[in-house]
Design a protein around this motif. Structure first.
Motif, short mmCIF file in Angstrom:
data_model
loop_
_atom_site.label_atom_id
_atom_site.label_comp_id
_atom_site.label_asym_id
_atom_site.label_seq_id
_atom_site.Cartn_x
_atom_site.Cartn_y
_atom_site.Cartn_z
N ALA A 133 0.84 -1.20 0.00
CA ALA A 133 0.00 0.00 0.00
C ALA A 133 0.88 1.25 0.00
O ALA A 133 2.02 1.22 0.46
N ASP A 157 1.49 4.36 1.73
CA ASP A 157 1.17 5.00 3.01
C ASP A 157 2.39 5.80 3.49
O ASP A 157 3.39 5.93 2.77
N ASP A 158 2.31 6.33 4.71
CA ASP A 158 3.41 7.15 5.24
C ASP A 158 4.72 6.37 5.30
O ASP A 158 5.79 6.91 5.02
N LYS A 170 -3.28 3.41 -6.27
CA LYS A 170 -3.31 2.64 -5.02
C LYS A 170 -2.12 1.70 -4.87
O LYS A 170 -1.67 1.42 -3.76
N LYS A 208 3.50 12.62 -4.41
CA LYS A 208 2.27 12.52 -3.59
C LYS A 208 1.10 13.20 -4.29
O LYS A 208 -0.02 12.68 -4.29
#
Length: 337
Positions: free
Chosen positions: A60, A62-63, A100, A91
């Motif tokens: 995924a 994510d951060d 995604k 981003k």
């Protein structure tokens, strides 16, 4: 007192012997892109392999995904500012395109790195105008050879070139540059070892005006007794050029050794205090693990990389092409292969 070296035989014998192998092996030599790609192997291992592991190892976006990418880019000498800009752009695009899967944004990252290194349309205006190019940098980075190679590039474009050998502090610097001037087929104004560099530049500027030279290339000292003296010498040379040749287009190119990574950036900042930098010549890119510095420089200094060097021969210095560099870094293909 300055000395002049024309297209004489004074240095021909030694340089012809030394470089006789260039002609013999020219048919076997790889093209510039292939040599650049080969030279960036260590950088590729340093950056690209890490990037691939992030794209393949995360399920995924994510951060944590972005943090891993950030660490790899910074550790690869791409620098904090450039990394921040690259990831901000990434981003934004990921959000706009509703991406995604991590693997789906790899090309976006590559494009973002490429975008970071754009040179600009006016970067090579000096090729078309009557120009004075001051080439600066510390000893050992390939400054004198870069002057010689640049003279060859400009001469091949049909420009009338004169070299000023204003590095009068390094032993045999003038002789080395005279050899390069001879190979390039251009004239050179030099001075005795230890003489005033500014007086050499003064004589060269006046010779350039009298002979209607298109480009005056000035080699400068890479070291004096201390850093303050060196910077003051550069300021003095700049003042002379401004006064004696006010209508000339000005370029201040700093030569940086690509193998030194962030140290190269520190050097450029120091020289930027003495002269307004307009471009970078990045040398020794054949075999460095710190090739990411090419990405960092523009973001950190707002000064473009204009030339890149991958070897010792005349043709091993070429204009910096961001597209070509990124293709070489990410193992891309071009028509040459």
């Amino acid at each position: 007192m300055s000395m002049e070296y024309k297209d004489s035989t004074e240095y021909k014998n030694s340089t012809e012997d030394k470089n006789s192998g260039d002609v013999k092996n020219s048919g076997e030599k790889k093209g510039f892109f292939a040599r650049l790609k080969e030279g960036l192997n260590k950088t590729r291992n340093n950056i690209v392999n890490g990037i691939d592991s992030v794209f393949n190892g995360f399920s995924a976006i994510d951060d944590e995904f972005y943090e891993e990418l950030e660490e790899i880019l910074i550790m690869g000498d791409i620098g904090v500012n450039a990394t921040s800009d690259i990831l901000q752009r990434l981003k934004k695009q990921v959000k706009e395109q509703h991406i995604k899967e991590p693997a789906a944004c790899k090309q976006l990252l590559i494009d973002s790195i490429r975008e970071q290194m754009q040179v600009g349309e006016t970067a090579y205006d000096f090729e078309k105008k009557q120009s004075v190019i001051l080439v600066i940098g510390v000893n050992g980075v390939g400054k004198t050879t870069s002057v010689g190679k640049l003279a060859g590039i400009l001469k091949d474009q049909g420009r009338k070139v004169l070299i000023a050998a204003a590095d009068t502090f390094r032993a045999a610097a003038g002789e080395q540059l005279a050899g390069w001037a001879n190979r390039a087929g251009v004239d050179m104004i030099g001075g005795a070892e230890g003489s005033d560099p500014a007086s050499v530049v003064f004589d060269a500027v006046n010779a350039a005006k009298a002979r209607h030279v298109d480009v005056l290339l000035c080699d400068t000292a890479g070291r004096l007794h201390n850093k303050k003296n060196l910077m003051e010498e550069l300021k003095k040379i700049n003042r002379i050029i401004d006064r004696e040749f006010p209508d000339a287009h000005r370029e201040n190119l700093v030569v940086l050794d690509g193998t030194t990574g962030q140290n190269a950036l520190a050097q450029a900042r120091e020289f930027g205090e003495a002269a307004e930098l307009t471009g970078i010549i990045l040398t020794k890119m054949d075999g460095t693990a710190k090739g990411g510095i090419a990405v960092a420089i523009q973001s950190e200094l707002n000064v473009p990389v204009k030339y890149i060097g991958v070897g010792e021969d005349m043709e091993d210095l070429q204009k910096f092409d961001p597209e070509q560099f990124v293709n070489a870094l990410f193992d891309g293909k071009t028509e040459e292969e």
